[in-house]
Design a protein around this motif. Structure first.
Motif, PDB file in Angstrom:
ATOM      1  N   ALA A  47      64.024  44.594 -38.192  1.00 32.93           N
ATOM      2  CA  ALA A  47      63.224  44.260 -39.377  1.00 32.93           C
ATOM      3  C   ALA A  47      63.809  43.056 -40.117  1.00 32.93           C
ATOM      4  O   ALA A  47      63.064  42.156 -40.535  1.00 32.93           O
ATOM      5  CB  ALA A  47      63.126  45.473 -40.300  1.00 32.93           C
ATOM      6  N   ALA A  48      65.121  43.018 -40.259  1.00 26.42           N
ATOM      7  CA  ALA A  48      65.757  41.883 -40.930  1.00 26.42           C
ATOM      8  C   ALA A  48      65.545  40.596 -40.141  1.00 26.42           C
ATOM      9  O   ALA A  48      65.256  39.539 -40.720  1.00 26.42           O
ATOM     10  CB  ALA A  48      67.251  42.155 -41.121  1.00 26.42           C
ATOM     11  N   ALA A  49      65.658  40.676 -38.815  1.00 27.85           N
ATOM     12  CA  ALA A  49      65.455  39.491 -37.973  1.00 27.85           C
ATOM     13  C   ALA A  49      64.022  38.976 -38.067  1.00 27.85           C
ATOM     14  O   ALA A  49      63.792  37.768 -37.966  1.00 27.85           O
ATOM     15  CB  ALA A  49      65.801  39.817 -36.522  1.00 27.85           C
ATOM     16  N   CYS A  50      63.070  39.879 -38.272  1.00 23.02           N
ATOM     17  CA  CYS A  50      61.672  39.456 -38.415  1.00 23.02           C
ATOM     18  C   CYS A  50      61.404  38.843 -39.786  1.00 23.02           C
ATOM     19  O   CYS A  50      60.643  37.882 -39.905  1.00 23.02           O
ATOM     20  CB  CYS A  50      60.742  40.648 -38.198  1.00 23.02           C
ATOM     21  SG  CYS A  50      60.663  41.203 -36.485  1.00 23.02           S
ATOM     22  N   ALA A  51      62.016  39.404 -40.821  1.00 21.85           N
ATOM     23  CA  ALA A  51      61.752  38.935 -42.187  1.00 21.85           C
ATOM     24  C   ALA A  51      62.463  37.626 -42.509  1.00 21.85           C
ATOM     25  O   ALA A  51      61.920  36.778 -43.236  1.00 21.85           O
ATOM     26  CB  ALA A  51      62.169  40.015 -43.185  1.00 21.85           C
TER      27      ALA A  51
END
Length: 172
Positions: free
Chosen positions: A11-15
């Motif tokens: 999720a962090a890598a996507c955001a």
């Protein structure tokens, strides 16, 4: 806990790539970055603390302020940050709404990029393809324990369901 760390890292890598939009439109507001950093720090092995929740709530306020200021793309970036921090708190009950904790950061980041490009849906669809590539086998395994993504939620929901369906297909 290891699976939650993988989901939060995804999720962090996507955001994170979308932060450039928020920081351009809301200079000096570090709340979305702090939420993404908290998710990443958890993913890298830190304890799951109240600080992660607090950063998610702060990013939620940043979302509301950007939305109220008419900064649509920036508001979706802040929502991606909220989703990234919230991924650390994925609930084990198999409810479709939990899929939002897994894939919401990707869907909101995709929508932010679309809006920033003049509502170009091809941009969002391309980002969803990139998010698919970022999702490792643990993320896909966790996702498949939940029902399909829920309906509704406009274009963000559509992007989320597209990513959900493509990841489930890849799980075979």
């Amino acid at each position: 806990m290891a699976e939650l760390r993988d989901v939060a890292g995804f999720a962090a890598a996507c955001a994170e790539p979308a932060l450039v939009i928020f920081e351009r439109d809301c200079p000096g507001d570090e709340r979305p970055r702090a939420a993404i950093d908290a998710a990443r720090t958890f993913a890298e092995g830190a304890n799951r603390t109240k600080g992660i929740r607090d950063s998610a709530w702060a990013a939620q306020r940043a979302y509301q302020e950007a939305r109220d200021a008419g900064l649509e793309a920036a508001s979706d970036v802040a929502r991606a940050a909220v989703a990234a921090a919230s991924a650390a708190y994925l609930h084990p009950l198999a409810k479709a709404t939990q899929v939002i904790h897994i894939l919401g950061a990707a869907a909101h980041a995709a929508r932010a990029f679309e809006l920033d490009a003049g509502d170009d849906r091809q941009i969002g669809d391309e980002f969803i393809r990139k998010a698919h590539e970022l999702a490792g086998p643990v993320v896909v395994s966790v996702l498949t324990r939940y029902p399909d993504a829920p309906g509704g939620r406009g274009r963000v929901g559509e992007l989320l369901r597209n990513l959900d369906a493509s990841l489930r297909r890849s799980a075979g």
